[in-house]
Write a protein that holds these residues in place. Structure first.
Motif, PDB file in Angstrom:
ATOM      1  N   SER A 176      -1.863  -6.842 -11.792  1.00 38.73           N
ATOM      2  CA  SER A 176      -1.965  -7.006 -13.231  1.00 38.73           C
ATOM      3  C   SER A 176      -2.875  -6.010 -13.930  1.00 38.73           C
ATOM      4  CB  SER A 176      -2.437  -8.406 -13.546  1.00 38.73           C
ATOM      5  OG  SER A 176      -3.734  -8.558 -13.026  1.00 38.73           O
ATOM      6  N   THR A 177      -3.910  -5.528 -13.282  1.00 39.53           N
ATOM      7  CA  THR A 177      -4.785  -4.608 -14.012  1.00 39.53           C
ATOM      8  C   THR A 177      -5.117  -3.396 -13.166  1.00 39.53           C
ATOM      9  OG1 THR A 177      -6.884  -5.442 -13.228  1.00 39.53           O
ATOM     10  CG2 THR A 177      -5.953  -6.551 -15.143  1.00 39.53           C
ATOM     11  N   ARG A 178      -5.547  -2.340 -13.845  1.00 36.83           N
ATOM     12  CA  ARG A 178      -6.100  -1.202 -13.155  1.00 36.83           C
ATOM     13  C   ARG A 178      -7.015  -0.497 -14.120  1.00 36.83           C
ATOM     14  NH1 ARG A 178      -3.422   3.778 -13.515  1.00 36.83           N
ATOM     15  NH2 ARG A 178      -1.825   3.842 -15.112  1.00 36.83           N
ATOM     16  N   PRO A 188      -3.866  -2.534   0.330  1.00 41.75           N
ATOM     17  CA  PRO A 188      -4.420  -3.668  -0.429  1.00 41.75           C
ATOM     18  C   PRO A 188      -5.935  -3.558  -0.566  1.00 41.75           C
ATOM     19  CG  PRO A 188      -3.678  -4.381   1.737  1.00 41.75           C
ATOM     20  CD  PRO A 188      -3.301  -2.944   1.620  1.00 41.75           C
ATOM     21  N   ALA A 189      -6.452  -3.936  -1.749  1.00 40.73           N
ATOM     22  CA  ALA A 189      -7.897  -3.960  -1.957  1.00 40.73           C
ATOM     23  C   ALA A 189      -8.492  -5.228  -1.341  1.00 40.73           C
ATOM     24  CB  ALA A 189      -8.197  -3.910  -3.453  1.00 40.73           C
ATOM     25  N   LEU A 190      -7.712  -6.289  -1.317  1.00 37.69           N
ATOM     26  CA  LEU A 190      -8.047  -7.493  -0.538  1.00 37.69           C
ATOM     27  C   LEU A 190      -6.826  -7.782   0.316  1.00 37.69           C
ATOM     28  CD1 LEU A 190      -9.745 -10.151  -2.866  1.00 37.69           C
ATOM     29  CD2 LEU A 190     -10.811  -8.751  -1.097  1.00 37.69           C
ATOM     30  N   PRO A 245     -18.869  -1.236   2.937  1.00 37.09           N
ATOM     31  CA  PRO A 245     -18.826   0.142   2.446  1.00 37.09           C
ATOM     32  C   PRO A 245     -18.138   0.232   1.079  1.00 37.09           C
ATOM     33  CG  PRO A 245     -17.336  -0.167   4.290  1.00 37.09           C
ATOM     34  CD  PRO A 245     -18.093  -1.426   4.156  1.00 37.09           C
ATOM     35  N   SER A 246     -18.325   1.356   0.422  1.00 37.51           N
ATOM     36  CA  SER A 246     -17.709   1.572  -0.881  1.00 37.51           C
ATOM     37  C   SER A 246     -16.183   1.486  -0.767  1.00 37.51           C
ATOM     38  CB  SER A 246     -18.127   2.956  -1.378  1.00 37.51           C
ATOM     39  OG  SER A 246     -17.736   3.101  -2.684  1.00 37.51           O
ATOM     40  N   GLY A 247     -15.579   0.788  -1.683  1.00 32.55           N
ATOM     41  CA  GLY A 247     -14.119   0.661  -1.667  1.00 32.55           C
ATOM     42  C   GLY A 247     -13.628  -0.441  -0.752  1.00 32.55           C
ATOM     43  N   ALA A 248     -14.566  -1.257  -0.225  1.00 32.62           N
ATOM     44  CA  ALA A 248     -14.169  -2.313   0.724  1.00 32.62           C
ATOM     45  C   ALA A 248     -13.431  -3.457   0.044  1.00 32.62           C
ATOM     46  CB  ALA A 248     -15.408  -2.842   1.439  1.00 32.62           C
ATOM     47  N   GLY A 249     -13.615  -3.582  -1.277  1.00 35.46           N
ATOM     48  CA  GLY A 249     -12.924  -4.663  -1.990  1.00 35.46           C
ATOM     49  C   GLY A 249     -13.872  -5.688  -2.580  1.00 35.46           C
ATOM     50  N   LYS A 250     -15.170  -5.373  -2.616  1.00 38.55           N
ATOM     51  CA  LYS A 250     -16.169  -6.354  -3.075  1.00 38.55           C
ATOM     52  C   LYS A 250     -15.966  -6.706  -4.553  1.00 38.55           C
ATOM     53  CE  LYS A 250     -19.572  -3.572  -1.902  1.00 38.55           C
ATOM     54  NZ  LYS A 250     -18.870  -2.401  -1.343  1.00 38.55           N
ATOM     55  N   SER A 251     -15.848  -5.658  -5.393  1.00 37.99           N
ATOM     56  CA  SER A 251     -15.669  -5.937  -6.835  1.00 37.99           C
ATOM     57  C   SER A 251     -14.318  -6.591  -7.093  1.00 37.99           C
ATOM     58  CB  SER A 251     -15.784  -4.653  -7.652  1.00 37.99           C
ATOM     59  OG  SER A 251     -17.070  -4.129  -7.504  1.00 37.99           O
ATOM     60  N   THR A 252     -13.331  -6.238  -6.276  1.00 40.50           N
ATOM     61  CA  THR A 252     -12.010  -6.850  -6.440  1.00 40.50           C
ATOM     62  C   THR A 252     -12.104  -8.356  -6.179  1.00 40.50           C
ATOM     63  OG1 THR A 252     -11.004  -4.795  -5.741  1.00 40.50           O
ATOM     64  CG2 THR A 252      -9.616  -6.761  -5.644  1.00 40.50           C
ATOM     65  N   LEU A 253     -12.932  -8.708  -5.189  1.00 40.58           N
ATOM     66  CA  LEU A 253     -13.141 -10.126  -4.870  1.00 40.58           C
ATOM     67  C   LEU A 253     -13.699 -10.854  -6.107  1.00 40.58           C
ATOM     68  CD1 LEU A 253     -13.231 -12.156  -2.494  1.00 40.58           C
ATOM     69  CD2 LEU A 253     -15.575 -11.439  -2.093  1.00 40.58           C
TER      70      LEU A 253
HETATM   71  N1  LIG Z   1      -8.418  -0.876 -11.330  1.00 43.23           N
HETATM   72  C1  LIG Z   1      -8.081  -0.325 -10.178  1.00 43.23           C
HETATM   73  N2  LIG Z   1      -6.927   0.378 -10.079  1.00 43.23           N
HETATM   74  C2  LIG Z   1      -6.547   0.916  -8.904  1.00 43.23           C
HETATM   75  N3  LIG Z   1      -7.231   0.798  -7.779  1.00 43.23           N
HETATM   76  C3  LIG Z   1      -8.381   0.122  -7.809  1.00 43.23           C
HETATM   77  C4  LIG Z   1      -8.864  -0.472  -9.005  1.00 43.23           C
HETATM   78  N4  LIG Z   1     -10.030  -1.092  -8.741  1.00 43.23           N
HETATM   79  C5  LIG Z   1     -10.271  -0.888  -7.427  1.00 43.23           C
HETATM   80  N5  LIG Z   1      -9.294  -0.171  -6.862  1.00 43.23           N
HETATM   81  C6  LIG Z   1      -9.183   0.202  -5.464  1.00 43.23           C
HETATM   82  O1  LIG Z   1      -9.316  -0.979  -4.696  1.00 43.23           O
HETATM   83  C7  LIG Z   1     -10.141  -0.755  -3.576  1.00 43.23           C
HETATM   84  C8  LIG Z   1     -11.316  -1.722  -3.600  1.00 43.23           C
HETATM   85  O2  LIG Z   1     -12.111  -1.404  -4.742  1.00 43.23           O
HETATM   86  P1  LIG Z   1     -13.386  -2.248  -5.142  1.00 43.23           P
HETATM   87  O3  LIG Z   1     -13.900  -1.742  -6.431  1.00 43.23           O
HETATM   88  O4  LIG Z   1     -13.052  -3.684  -5.049  1.00 43.23           O
HETATM   89  O5  LIG Z   1     -14.365  -1.882  -3.939  1.00 43.23           O
HETATM   90  P2  LIG Z   1     -15.922  -2.125  -3.831  1.00 43.23           P
HETATM   91  O6  LIG Z   1     -16.147  -2.612  -2.452  1.00 43.23           O
HETATM   92  O7  LIG Z   1     -16.419  -2.962  -4.935  1.00 43.23           O
HETATM   93  O8  LIG Z   1     -16.461  -0.641  -3.977  1.00 43.23           O
HETATM   94  P3  LIG Z   1     -17.870  -0.154  -4.520  1.00 43.23           P
HETATM   95  O9  LIG Z   1     -18.880  -0.687  -3.583  1.00 43.23           O
HETATM   96  O10 LIG Z   1     -17.763   1.319  -4.450  1.00 43.23           O
HETATM   97  O11 LIG Z   1     -18.012  -0.692  -5.907  1.00 43.23           O
HETATM   98  C9  LIG Z   1     -10.567   0.702  -3.620  1.00 43.23           C
HETATM   99  O12 LIG Z   1      -9.726   1.417  -2.756  1.00 43.23           O
HETATM  100  C10 LIG Z   1     -10.321   1.108  -5.036  1.00 43.23           C
HETATM  101  O13 LIG Z   1      -9.922   2.456  -5.107  1.00 43.23           O
END
Ligand SMILES: Nc1ncnc2c1ncn2[C@@H]1O[C@H](COP(=O)(O)OP(=O)(O)OP(=O)(O)O)[C@@H](O)[C@H]1O
Length: 613
Positions: A2-4, A379-381, A399-407
């Motif tokens: 739904s979002t990006r 998948p981000a999650l 690590p960065s990009g692991a999916g934490k903010s997506t959670l």
């Molecule tokens: N709005 C978005 N549109 C496309 N891809 C996204 C979007 N938000 C996150 N991603 C992708 O989803 C994956 C997980 O991102 P997320 O921000 O959840 O990671 P994170 O663990 O919070 O990273 P960080 O610690 O760097 O903030 C990453 O590969 C990122 O590129």
């Protein structure tokens, strides 16, 4: 998905701006969608149309009567033969003004009521998309596209219908004087009211289709160039961004010039049609042996009637210019995530029934949750499972990009899972009304916004009406109380646009205090101590956890592993899956990402502390 997060210069995100316009049926579908919305105001609109027709007819009758009066007066008849015409001229002149005024009043009354509805629906749909549409484009949709609905009715349909009705009446009246002249008039009116509008539409359609999306893109450019000025400058991209916006502005100016030139040519053709029609009507009337005065009346009446019919050219031009905006509004009103869907949720017609009132804590459950931002992307999650009973305090690291903010985004409903289910208090997150979920789940999310207002107002956004003690406790826990006290204006200190008059750390503390004041049952803290130095970060995290009411759950997302020792559990996320879990003491004793990262951070922070004076 739904979002990006769209990036600067990306004009495709969540917008139909570059989408080709639908075919004729689809286009008329947009008008039909708007007219369906107009149904409750149909009586008012018909009334406005009749008043517009009466106004135009009064103008036509005035011209014809005045011509008859002048020409008859030239023959010096007895005055009583002219009395009725003299009174009629006065009455028509006055009634034309009065009718025009009431028509404007009735038309605007109906249309502004309708537009209020449309704007509310468009707003609700855009809000439901939660960030899928860019700010500038959203603004353009709310303002200019909705105005397209207003203009369709006020400037195209109402005057168009009035012009058509008066044209028919004019032909009827002319036929009473001379049928052949009426035939010529009908021909001229068809040219002015049908052929010329069709020509104007054909000539301007393509340019007009481009104008509305270009305006939307330019509005988005303006937002990027102002809000993103610092980032663009930091990356040396200001020149490119300005050039791209300049190109778009020039293209828009070119299109608008072309539209204006075409409009001018069509207007000139309209004047020609009026003259030719008047000539043909006079010729036909003279050949039919019509009396000289009536020939004059027919000639002037023809000029007035054709001018009224030419309003249809204006209406067609308006319609052409409005089509893109109308199509965008109609597409939004058709949106399955739009108001209808939201209404169903709001009235508890969603599958979850009414939400429970927030009590102390609530359980949260992730079951096989997969989030993918783009089809085919990793998948981000990835099939994420987690039980978070009420009152549990958990950290999510990785690590960065692991999916934490997506959670965090999935838990707060900002991102919808492609697969699986997230429940809060046993109810699917997606079925909560938009204003209800934040009371249960919320907190400090990534890139928290600080508003250009006072410290107090920023804080009270978390819980409007919170008392002074609660506000004090929140700023104290976030470590901001001393700063607030030290300000000459104290709580009334204005923090600047996007908190620009605060340091990064103060902004973060203010956002954190707001989250604490809101005190949702599940407090999500995405990098709560970002921008704070290591010792302050530990202290703020400890006081934050202490300030959270017992029974409320906490989900802390953090890069920093220090200060997590008291949490019930730590989850290590990698590529959207849990790869390690346990308490801090266990994880530092186990080989893996957590231990490696802990050692690295410890060494770095020891170095930092050793360097401190
Ligand atoms: N709005 C978005 N549109 C496309 N891809 C996204 C979007 N938000 C996150 N991603 C992708 O989803 C994956 C997980 O991102 P997320 O921000 O959840 O990671 P994170 O663990 O919070 O990273 P960080 O610690 O760097 O903030 C990453 O590969 C990122 O590129």
């Amino acid at each position: 998905m739904s979002t990006r997060r769209p990036g600067p210069g990306d004009h495709s995100a969540g917008t139909t701006a570059q989408r080709p316009l639908p075919d004729v049926a689809g286009r008329l579908g947009a008008e039909r969608a708007v007219l369906r919305l107009a149904r409750p105001y149909l009586n008012r609109l018909v009334g406005a149309g009749l008043l517009a027709a009466a106004t135009e007819f009064a103008a036509l009758a005035l011209m014809a009567t005045a011509t008859w009066l002048l020409m008859s007066a030239a023959e010096r008849p007895p005055l009583d033969r002219l009395t009725v015409a003299i009174v009629a001229v006065r009455a028509l002149a006055i009634s034309r003004g009065v009718l025009r005024y009431t028509e404007r009043l009735a038309g605007h009354d109906a249309v502004l009521r309708l537009v209020t509805d449309v704007r509310a629906r468009v707003f609700a749909t855009l809000a439901a998309r939660r960030g899928a549409t860019r700010t500038g484009d959203t603004l353009s949709r709310l303002v200019s596209d909705v105005e397209a609905v207003q203009d369709l009715l006020l400037r195209a349909l109402v005057p168009g219908a009035a012009a058509a009705l008066v044209s028919v009446l004019a032909v009827g009246l002319a036929a009473l004087i001379s049928p052949p002249a009426a035939g010529m008039l009908a021909l001229g009116l068809l040219l002015a009211g049908v052929a010329l509008p069709a020509l104007a539409t054909a000539l301007t359609r393509r340019a007009a289709d481009e104008v509305a999306p270009l305006r939307g893109a330019l509005a988005a450019d303006a937002v990027d160039l102002t809000h993103g000025a610092a980032e663009l400058a930091a990356f040396g991209a200001t020149g490119d961004a300005l050039r791209a916006a300049g190109d778009r502005a020039r293209r828009l100016a070119r299109l608008e010039r072309r539209l204006a030139a075409t409009g001018f040519a069509v207007d000139a053709a309209g004047v020609l049609v009026a003259g030719l029609t008047a000539g043909a009507v006079v010729f036909a009337a003279l050949r039919a042996g019509v009396d000289g005065v009536l020939v004059g009346v027919l000639a002037v009446g023809t000029l007035a009637a054709v001018e009224i019919a030419l309003a249809l050219v204006g209406a067609a031009r308006q319609w052409t210019g409005l089509r893109a905006g109308l199509a965008r509004v109609a597409a939004l009103l058709d949106d399955p995530t739009g108001p209808a869907a939201r209404d169903a949720v709001a009235t508890g017609r969603g599958d979850g029934g009414p939400a429970p009132a927030p009590t102390g804590g609530v359980p949260v459950r992730f079951a096989g949750v997969t989030v993918r931002y783009r089809p085919g992307a990793a998948p981000a999650l990835d099939g994420f499972d987690l039980d978070l009973p009420a009152g549990r305090r958990v950290a999510v690291v990785g690590p960065s990009g692991a999916g934490k903010s997506t959670l965090a985004a999935a838990l707060t409903g900002a991102v919808l899972p492609d697969e699986g289910r997230i429940t809060v208090a046993g109810r699917d997150v997606s079925t909560y009304p938009p204003d209800e979920l934040p009371r249960l789940v919320g907190g400090l999310l990534a890139e928290a916004h600080v508003f250009h207002t006072t410290v107090r107002e920023n804080l009270l956004l978390g819980r409007p009406g919170a008392d002074q003690d609660a506000q004090d406790a929140a700023v104290a826990a976030a470590g901001l109380r001393d700063w607030v006290r030290a300000q000459p204006d104290g709580w009334d200190t204005v923090v600047g646009e996007e908190g620009g008059q605060l340091s990064g750390g103060q902004r973060q503390r203010l956002a954190l205090a707001r989250a604490l004041l809101a005190a949702p049952a599940v407090l999500v803290l995405d990098e709560p101590t970002e921008g704070l130095d290591p010792s302050a970060a530990d202290a703020v995290l400890a006081s934050t956890l202490e300030a959270t009411p017992a029974g409320h759950s906490v989900l802390v997302i953090s890069h920093r592993l220090s200060g997590l020792a008291d949490l019930d559990e730590i989850l290590v996320l990698d590529a959207g899956r849990i790869v390690q879990r346990g308490r801090h003491a266990d994880l530092v004793a186990t080989p893996g990402w957590y231990r490696d990262q802990w050692q690295l951070q410890e060494a770095a922070e020891r170095g930092y502390l050793a360097l401190r004076p």
